[in-house]
Design a protein around this motif. Structure first.
Motif, PDB file in Angstrom:
ATOM      1  N   PRO A   1       0.827  -1.203   0.000  1.00  8.53           N
ATOM      2  CA  PRO A   1       0.000   0.000   0.000  1.00  8.53           C
ATOM      3  C   PRO A   1       0.867   1.261   0.000  1.00  8.53           C
ATOM      4  O   PRO A   1       2.002   1.239   0.470  1.00  8.53           O
ATOM      5  CB  PRO A   1      -0.786  -0.100   1.311  1.00  8.53           C
ATOM      6  CG  PRO A   1      -0.606  -1.480   1.791  1.00  8.53           C
ATOM      7  CD  PRO A   1       0.652  -2.007   1.201  1.00  8.53           C
ATOM      8  N   GLY A   2       0.318   2.339  -0.523  1.00  9.90           N
ATOM      9  CA  GLY A   2       1.037   3.613  -0.537  1.00  9.90           C
ATOM     10  C   GLY A   2       1.672   3.882  -1.872  1.00  9.90           C
ATOM     11  O   GLY A   2       1.949   2.950  -2.637  1.00  9.90           O
ATOM     12  N   SER A   3       1.867   5.151  -2.139  1.00  9.78           N
ATOM     13  CA  SER A   3       2.427   5.543  -3.429  1.00  9.78           C
ATOM     14  C   SER A   3       3.254   6.813  -3.246  1.00  9.78           C
ATOM     15  O   SER A   3       2.932   7.652  -2.400  1.00  9.78           O
ATOM     16  CB  SER A   3       1.268   5.804  -4.389  1.00  9.78           C
ATOM     17  OG  SER A   3       1.668   6.655  -5.417  1.00  9.78           O
TER      18      SER A   3
ATOM     19  N   SER B   1       1.516  10.375  -3.193  1.00  8.35           N
ATOM     20  CA  SER B   1       0.953  11.019  -2.005  1.00  8.35           C
ATOM     21  C   SER B   1       1.968  11.932  -1.320  1.00  8.35           C
ATOM     22  O   SER B   1       1.603  12.778  -0.511  1.00  8.35           O
ATOM     23  CB  SER B   1       0.448   9.967  -1.017  1.00  8.35           C
ATOM     24  OG  SER B   1       1.527   9.190  -0.567  1.00  8.35           O
ATOM     25  N   HIS B   2       3.254  11.779  -1.643  1.00  7.24           N
ATOM     26  CA  HIS B   2       4.278  12.649  -1.062  1.00  7.24           C
ATOM     27  C   HIS B   2       4.563  13.851  -1.953  1.00  7.24           C
ATOM     28  O   HIS B   2       5.317  14.735  -1.596  1.00  7.24           O
ATOM     29  CB  HIS B   2       5.575  11.871  -0.838  1.00  7.24           C
ATOM     30  CG  HIS B   2       5.412  10.769   0.152  1.00  7.24           C
ATOM     31  ND1 HIS B   2       5.609  10.941   1.498  1.00  7.24           N
ATOM     32  CD2 HIS B   2       5.019   9.488  -0.011  1.00  7.24           C
ATOM     33  CE1 HIS B   2       5.368   9.806   2.122  1.00  7.24           C
ATOM     34  NE2 HIS B   2       5.005   8.909   1.224  1.00  7.24           N
ATOM     35  N   LEU B   3       3.992  13.836  -3.147  1.00 10.55           N
ATOM     36  CA  LEU B   3       4.291  14.901  -4.104  1.00 10.55           C
ATOM     37  C   LEU B   3       3.091  15.798  -4.360  1.00 10.55           C
ATOM     38  O   LEU B   3       3.244  16.940  -4.781  1.00 10.55           O
ATOM     39  CB  LEU B   3       4.737  14.294  -5.448  1.00 10.55           C
ATOM     40  CG  LEU B   3       5.995  13.438  -5.371  1.00 10.55           C
ATOM     41  CD1 LEU B   3       6.223  12.713  -6.672  1.00 10.55           C
ATOM     42  CD2 LEU B   3       7.195  14.310  -5.049  1.00 10.55           C
ATOM     43  N   VAL B   4       1.913  15.260  -4.147  1.00  7.50           N
ATOM     44  CA  VAL B   4       0.699  16.021  -4.423  1.00  7.50           C
ATOM     45  C   VAL B   4      -0.064  16.177  -3.119  1.00  7.50           C
ATOM     46  O   VAL B   4      -0.275  15.204  -2.415  1.00  7.50           O
ATOM     47  CB  VAL B   4      -0.165  15.248  -5.457  1.00  7.50           C
ATOM     48  CG1 VAL B   4      -1.454  15.958  -5.729  1.00  7.50           C
ATOM     49  CG2 VAL B   4       0.620  15.042  -6.738  1.00  7.50           C
TER      50      VAL B   4
ATOM     51  N   ILE C   1      11.489  12.087  -4.529  1.00  7.85           N
ATOM     52  CA  ILE C   1      11.277  13.075  -3.475  1.00  7.85           C
ATOM     53  C   ILE C   1      12.252  14.255  -3.576  1.00  7.85           C
ATOM     54  O   ILE C   1      11.836  15.398  -3.625  1.00  7.85           O
ATOM     55  CB  ILE C   1      11.382  12.416  -2.072  1.00  7.85           C
ATOM     56  CG1 ILE C   1      10.400  11.237  -1.968  1.00  7.85           C
ATOM     57  CG2 ILE C   1      11.134  13.417  -0.960  1.00  7.85           C
ATOM     58  CD1 ILE C   1       8.925  11.554  -2.161  1.00  7.85           C
ATOM     59  N   SER C   2      13.559  13.960  -3.619  1.00  6.34           N
ATOM     60  CA  SER C   2      14.510  15.090  -3.600  1.00  6.34           C
ATOM     61  C   SER C   2      14.857  15.580  -4.999  1.00  6.34           C
ATOM     62  O   SER C   2      15.441  16.634  -5.147  1.00  6.34           O
ATOM     63  CB  SER C   2      15.798  14.684  -2.877  1.00  6.34           C
ATOM     64  OG  SER C   2      16.549  13.787  -3.689  1.00  6.34           O
TER      65      SER C   2
ATOM     66  N   ALA D   1      19.378   6.015   4.047  1.00  8.41           N
ATOM     67  CA  ALA D   1      18.710   6.444   2.806  1.00  8.41           C
ATOM     68  C   ALA D   1      17.641   5.428   2.414  1.00  8.41           C
ATOM     69  O   ALA D   1      16.547   5.798   1.970  1.00  8.41           O
ATOM     70  CB  ALA D   1      19.730   6.590   1.687  1.00  8.41           C
TER      71      ALA D   1
ATOM     72  N   GLU E   1      14.533   5.708   4.738  1.00  7.49           N
ATOM     73  CA  GLU E   1      13.756   6.914   4.423  1.00  7.49           C
ATOM     74  C   GLU E   1      13.052   6.782   3.082  1.00  7.49           C
ATOM     75  O   GLU E   1      11.910   7.199   2.919  1.00  7.49           O
ATOM     76  CB  GLU E   1      14.678   8.134   4.423  1.00  7.49           C
ATOM     77  CG  GLU E   1      15.069   8.514   5.823  1.00  7.49           C
ATOM     78  CD  GLU E   1      16.102   9.610   5.897  1.00  7.49           C
ATOM     79  OE1 GLU E   1      16.441   9.997   7.000  1.00  7.49           O
ATOM     80  OE2 GLU E   1      16.580  10.059   4.828  1.00  7.49           O
TER      81      GLU E   1
ATOM     82  N   TYR F   1       9.982   4.586   3.443  1.00 10.57           N
ATOM     83  CA  TYR F   1       8.867   5.306   4.057  1.00 10.57           C
ATOM     84  C   TYR F   1       8.198   6.266   3.087  1.00 10.57           C
ATOM     85  O   TYR F   1       6.993   6.464   3.137  1.00 10.57           O
ATOM     86  CB  TYR F   1       9.335   6.062   5.309  1.00 10.57           C
ATOM     87  CG  TYR F   1       9.269   5.203   6.550  1.00 10.57           C
ATOM     88  CD1 TYR F   1       8.042   4.742   7.017  1.00 10.57           C
ATOM     89  CD2 TYR F   1      10.411   4.832   7.238  1.00 10.57           C
ATOM     90  CE1 TYR F   1       7.977   3.930   8.138  1.00 10.57           C
ATOM     91  CE2 TYR F   1      10.348   4.024   8.360  1.00 10.57           C
ATOM     92  CZ  TYR F   1       9.125   3.583   8.810  1.00 10.57           C
ATOM     93  OH  TYR F   1       9.039   2.783   9.912  1.00 10.57           O
ATOM     94  N   SER F   2       8.988   6.884   2.230  1.00 12.91           N
ATOM     95  CA  SER F   2       8.373   7.848   1.308  1.00 12.91           C
ATOM     96  C   SER F   2       8.060   7.211  -0.044  1.00 12.91           C
ATOM     97  O   SER F   2       7.706   7.903  -0.981  1.00 12.91           O
ATOM     98  CB  SER F   2       9.283   9.072   1.135  1.00 12.91           C
ATOM     99  OG  SER F   2      10.558   8.653   0.717  1.00 12.91           O
ATOM    100  N   ARG F   3       8.191   5.878  -0.128  1.00 16.66           N
ATOM    101  CA  ARG F   3       7.911   5.141  -1.372  1.00 16.66           C
ATOM    102  C   ARG F   3       8.675   5.755  -2.550  1.00 16.66           C
ATOM    103  O   ARG F   3       8.133   5.922  -3.627  1.00 16.66           O
ATOM    104  CB  ARG F   3       6.400   5.127  -1.684  1.00 16.66           C
ATOM    105  CG  ARG F   3       5.532   4.546  -0.587  1.00 16.66           C
ATOM    106  CD  ARG F   3       5.790   3.056  -0.401  1.00 16.66           C
ATOM    107  NE  ARG F   3       4.798   2.399   0.451  1.00 16.66           N
ATOM    108  CZ  ARG F   3       4.890   2.277   1.764  1.00 16.66           C
ATOM    109  NH1 ARG F   3       5.945   2.743   2.414  1.00 16.66           N
ATOM    110  NH2 ARG F   3       3.952   1.651   2.459  1.00 16.66           N
TER     111      ARG F   3
END
Lengths: 307, 522
Positions: free
Chosen positions: A33-35, A38-41, A84-85, A263, A266, A269-271
């Motif tokens: 689960p998770g994508s 969801s961390h970008l939008v 993410i980065s 790394a 992390e 966690y942030s997929r």
């Protein structure tokens, strides 16, 4: 078969192993689960924006297509960017791997340099004060969680004595506490295996008769017995690479070292799929390579072993 | 007569010169040094265009369009003042003159308009969704046109995502692909000079900065020359750094259980401030066990928040008797509507609802230490008071959200939100937000109607009045939650290394007011 031919053959057979493991890692990440979207939008974003982002990241394609695109890119040297980065994964992994290797290589060397002699001495002087003391130190290290040892060392050497920095990455002084913490914990298994293996070997007939023949004991123990006693120690060498990386994650967190393990956690966690996949593939490669190295070392230590 | 005038003039001149040079000396006296700050939250990408979260310290780099003072009132920053049209559809923003980005680009009404286009390329523009156009009326006046009234626009102007970036710089580094890691350009008091690792960023004083908010003591460039910000996830390591003199400030993220240790240290000053965070127990209205309002009310009354806070947060913070934080205007509701501990009444309500023997609630939580402690303490309290058992399942954050989205596997949850306006009601409880973020299945005409009236109110006062009404309704009629605790933000600094600290409502301090005492700089 020469050692070189054996090495090449094993390398060749490692390729399908790595491929199968990358497929498993890739699929598990996608199925879990998770994508990363969801961390970008923001959650308030309209569905079309979310879909747009999924398409931009290629997450709208079937998993097998995503895998082949990824594989092609990895083989051609395009490791992508962190979702993410936005940093190129190559830069990120190289930076982090250097920090991790700076900690794990000295640890591995120290573990063997300290644990093997403790194991040998304990075996030779079994049931003496040296044996008990050596095993006490070793079992103490194995019983304590690595993060607890890390905090205790930090408290003593950084806060109380002000001799070493508490955390961070930089020169050698930043490495002392993390390497010491990992070494204390890591010595146990190696010392125990060396001791039991050495005990077994020194009871063998050829050792007993060498002693009765009057050969000097140091030569018997350190030349003849040790060579054979080291084989099980070498066996665990490959597995220790996996252990070092896994334990290294905690130590990297405690000492705030920007390493590979940290790394990876992390990124999970942030997929951050591109980062997770590359780091996991590298770890798989390291473990397989470590085991291969152990097999090669067998032949070096014991010339009777043929490939 | 002429002589006495010239004497007065001379004295005046001497006094003015003295004051001027004294001020200059004072400025010189305070200037210099490197401040080492550690932070506990993630460092993020520092790109407000593409990220869904941006750390609070980004204001050091980006500055802001507006600011909030010590009383949490909206004040100037790059925007000097603002006017709202009678119909609430146009906002006239007066920009300060002379505001410059770190690359030298001037911040004008035209740049603000261009920046909106850049913002819309990314994902962070949802707060600006209502804005149809920004029309530059002159170099320093911008007319913001809205398709609907937006009474929360001041909040939009003050939040971290609304900090303009230099459009020239954005284009130069290749837009959203290149911007954000170490290539960052705002108009804040400090500029990025290096990012040696993902966890460390080095800032240098922006000498041209002189547009700090009027309520800051120092509106000019910061006294401190250089700031090193290091992200350390492990709280004990953050504290060890401060204790070993390797860090000057823990900006935020001192855990409550370490507070007493730190307070014993005479060299360290602990600073406590409010936070926008609220911890609550979510009650899914679609769960058959929770469909009776009396049961939800009983759960609210069965929680002893004081002891919950003592166990989980060492009593640091405040019990939450409602869903909103106290600094939110809509939180001002009558005392009898607040959720307070009343075990007898809770038992009575459960009996009335036919649940005297209790039941089990499938409760999902995220894998965070304070949430886990909250959930287990709550488990003990609810079981002993009203015989409600919590079957707790812990998930990582992404899985938790995925479960929320799929609306599966839970009757209740223990969670927290961090939001400083009543707009959280729309977010969590408007029917159009189902199944997520409205994962508690609120589908109520009253809620939708009041929320829509609040959101389209012509001005902030009417907006607050509607949300106050909604808050009352949520506490009395809908009850999709049991508020638990208002945690605080805890920071700390070394007294010998930091001077001029004035704590802001949500933590931190105006950065240009801080200085390092001269003897500590040596």
């Amino acid at each position: 078969m020469t050692l070189f031919q054996y090495f090449i053959r094993r390398l060749f057979f490692a390729i399908p192993k790595v491929l199968i493991l990358t497929i498993i890692i890739f699929s598990v990440l996608r199925i879990a689960p998770g994508s990363p979207v969801s961390h970008l939008v923001p959650d308030t974003a309209p569905p079309e924006k979310i879909q747009e982002k999924r398409e931009e990241l290629g997450l709208d394609k079937p998993i097998y297509q995503q895998y082949f695109i990824w594989l092609k890119n990895v083989v051609t040297g395009n490791w992508g960017r962190s979702i993410i980065s936005r940093r190129p994964v190559t830069d990120l992994v190289v930076d982090r791997a250097l920090v991790t290797l700076a900690m794990t290589i000295p640890t591995a060397i120290l573990v063997y340099l300290i644990a093997v002699p403790i194991g040998i001495i304990s075996a030779i002087m079994r049931n003496t004060i040296f044996d008990h003391a050596g095993m006490f130190v070793v079992i103490f290290g194995a019983s304590m969680p690595s993060f607890w040892i890390a905090f205790m060392l930090m408290y003593l050497f950084s806060i109380k004595l002000n001799l070493l920095p508490t955390s961070g990455a930089g020169g050698i002084k930043y490495l002392i506490l993390p390497v010491a913490s990992l070494t204390i914990v890591g010595m146990a298994l190696t010392a125990r295996i060396t001791r039991s293996s050495m005990l077994e070997v020194i009871r063998e007939d050829y050792i007993v008769s060498s002693i009765t023949d009057g050969l000097p004991k140091p030569i018997i123990y350190y030349v003849h017995a040790l060579k054979n006693a080291l084989l099980p120690v070498i066996t665990v060498l490959g597995l220790r690479i996996g252990w070092l990386i896994a334990s290294g994650v905690l130590i990297e967190f405690v000492f705030a070292r920007p390493g590979l393990g940290r790394a990876l956690i992390e990124a999970i966690y942030s997929r951050d799929f591109p980062v997770v996949q590359i780091i996991m593939t590298l770890l798989v490669f390291f473990v397989i390579f470590g085991n291969l190295l152990a097999d090669v070392l067998y032949g070096v230590v014991d010339p009777r072993i043929r490939y | 007569m002429k002589r006495s005038i010239s004497i007065y003039l001379t004295i005046g001149l001497v006094v003015a010169l003295f004051l001027f040079s004294f001020n200059g000396l004072a400025q010189q006296e305070k200037s210099g040094g490197t401040l080492k700050i550690v932070v506990g939250g993630s460092m993020g990408s520092l790109n407000p265009i593409t990220s869904d979260w941006i750390p609070g310290y980004s204001r050091l780099i980006y500055g802001g369009l507006l600011s909030r003072d010590f009383d949490f009132e909206y004040q100037d920053y790059a925007i000097k003042s603002w006017e709202i049209s009678n119909d609430g559809l146009e906002w006239k923003l007066h920009l300060k003159e002379g505001v410059k980005f770190h690359n030298g680009q001037e911040f004008t009404a035209q740049v603000l308009s261009d920046w909106l286009k850049v913002l819309r390329e990314g994902s962070g523009s949802s707060d600006w969704e209502n804005v149809t156009e920004i029309e530059p009326l002159d170099k320093h006046t911008a007319l913001v046109k809205m398709k609907d009234t937006t009474p929360t626009f001041l909040y939009t102007l003050v939040n971290e995502f609304s900090t303009p970036i230099s459009t020239e710089y954005w284009n130069k580094v290749g837009g959203k692909e290149g911007y954000g890691y170490d290539k960052i350009c705002g108009f804040g008091p400090y500029k990025v000079v290096d990012r040696p690792s993902q966890y460390k960023i080095i800032l240098e004083k922006f000498e041209e900065f002189d547009w700090g908010p009027s309520w800051w003591e120092n509106q000019g460039p910061g006294y401190v020359d250089r700031i090193e910000i290091t992200y350390i996830k492990e709280s004990s390591t953050r504290i060890a750094r401060l204790q070993a003199n390797e860090a000057d400030i823990i900006w935020s993220g001192v855990p409550a259980h370490r507070l007493s240790d730190l307070k014993k240290n005479e060299d360290v000053k602990v600073v406590e401030s409010s936070s926008s965070s609220v911890k609550y127990m979510g009650l899914d209205l679609a769960s058959p066990k929770l469909e009776d309002k009396r049961v939800r009310r009983a759960i609210n009354l069965a929680i002893d928040r004081e002891s919950l806070g003592k166990v989980v947060y060492n009593g640091i913070g405040k019990p939450a008797h409602q869903f909103l934080r106290r600094f939110v205007p809509a939180s001002n509701i009558p005392d009898e509507l607040l959720s307070r501990y009343n075990p007898e009444k809770a038992k009575e309500l459960m009996k009335e609802a036919g649940h005297e023997d209790g039941f089990t609630l499938r409760t999902m939580i995220v894998d965070e230490s304070d949430i886990k402690k909250l959930a287990t303490t709550l488990q003990a309290q609810l079981e002993s008071t009203i015989n409600v058992k919590l079957d707790i399942k812990t998930y990582d954050e992404d899985t938790f959200f995925a479960k929320r989205e799929a609306h599966e596997g839970y009757d209740a949850s223990v969670f927290g939100y961090a939001y400083s306006t009543a707009g959280i009601f729309h977010w969590f409880f408007h029917s159009s937000m189902k199944p997520s973020p409205n994962y508690l299945s609120v589908d109520n005409e009253f809620v939708d109607m009041i929320d829509e009236s609040a959101r389209t109110a012509p001005n902030p006062e009417i907006h607050h009045a509607y949300y106050r009404l909604l808050n009352k309704g949520m506490q009395k009629i809908v009850i999709p939650y049991a508020p638990l605790w208002h945690p605080v933000t805890l920071g700390a600094y070394r007294k010998n290394r930091v001077d001029g600290w004035k704590t802001l409502t949500l933590g931190g301090a105006p950065i240009t007011d801080l200085w390092i005492p001269a003897d500590a700089r040596k």
